[in-house]
Design a protein around this motif. Sequence first.
Motif: not given
Length: 325
Positions: A238, A260, A291-292, A294-295, A298
């Motif tokens: 990730c 997911y 995109d998922r 990357t989200e 954090s």
Amino acid sequence: MKIILNTPALPGSRAGNRATADRWCRLLEQAGHRVFVVTEYNNEPCDLYIALHAWRSHEAVLRFRDRNPETPIIVVLTGTDIYDHQYRYPEQTLHSMALADCLVGLHHRVGRDIPERFVPKLVTVLQSADRPGGNAGVDTRHFDVCVIGHLREEKDPLRAAIAARTLPPGSTIRVLNAGKAHSQDWARRAIAEQEANPRFQWLGEIDRPSTHQLMNRCRAMVISSVMEGGANVVSEACRAGLPVIASDISGNIGLLGEDYPGYFRVGDEADLAKVLLWAEQSPEYLGELTDRVTELASCFVPEAEQAALLTAIEKARAKGDRLNP
């Protein structure tokens, strides 16, 4: 505080639990604590005791509690604790859970997978990872997929290679497997697969910079485990923005989320082959996976892991109503 962190993994080991112990040592020392990582508890006094593994550390937890009835204990639940040992060795595993003042789970679904009476003790600590460095470029001639982890039964490490055998001739998918064989039998199986399967290469055990380079050159990562307590390699993927294709087990869903889009049925190479081919042929689907993850990145930063660890420590110190073993 003086903290003793007990792990069965020896210094220098690349086992996941040793990496967790060493990383937690750094994070807790950064927060002002003195941390001593040990492989055996030798009756030393401390202000807080952390045991990785409920079952493997049972004797140490029992001895520590007997000698230090008021000192808080944190027990970290591994995948084998949750999905194997609590059923095979319930007396010892559940006794460790009962003696603990706080239980740490490494993914968000652990509360569903342990006895309900222990859920109030539970704190979730998601393992962090550094953003991979290096600048290895993607091989545009192939659609390389990595599998990262030791070769052992729980990881089902050759499932992606077996799936790749069934792909159509026009596919450029290759499976690159990095991990130490847990036994000679696993080494023989990996070598035999490599010799018979032109889409598969076993890289053996590689160091962290090489792992980061591998992630940078691949289009996706497969984690095909049959049981996981919260795999750190998912955190790494990730943070790297590397799409994850994961078996639909609780330990993966607890990290990546219920909705997911990159799951396949655990142990099902035909279903995995379909997902791999979809990722290769559909830029939209691969972009959605990118995109998922990357989200989610954090969630896996060191600051978040450190904050969750400190929450677990405060919970352990507060003690609350400890269950009688």
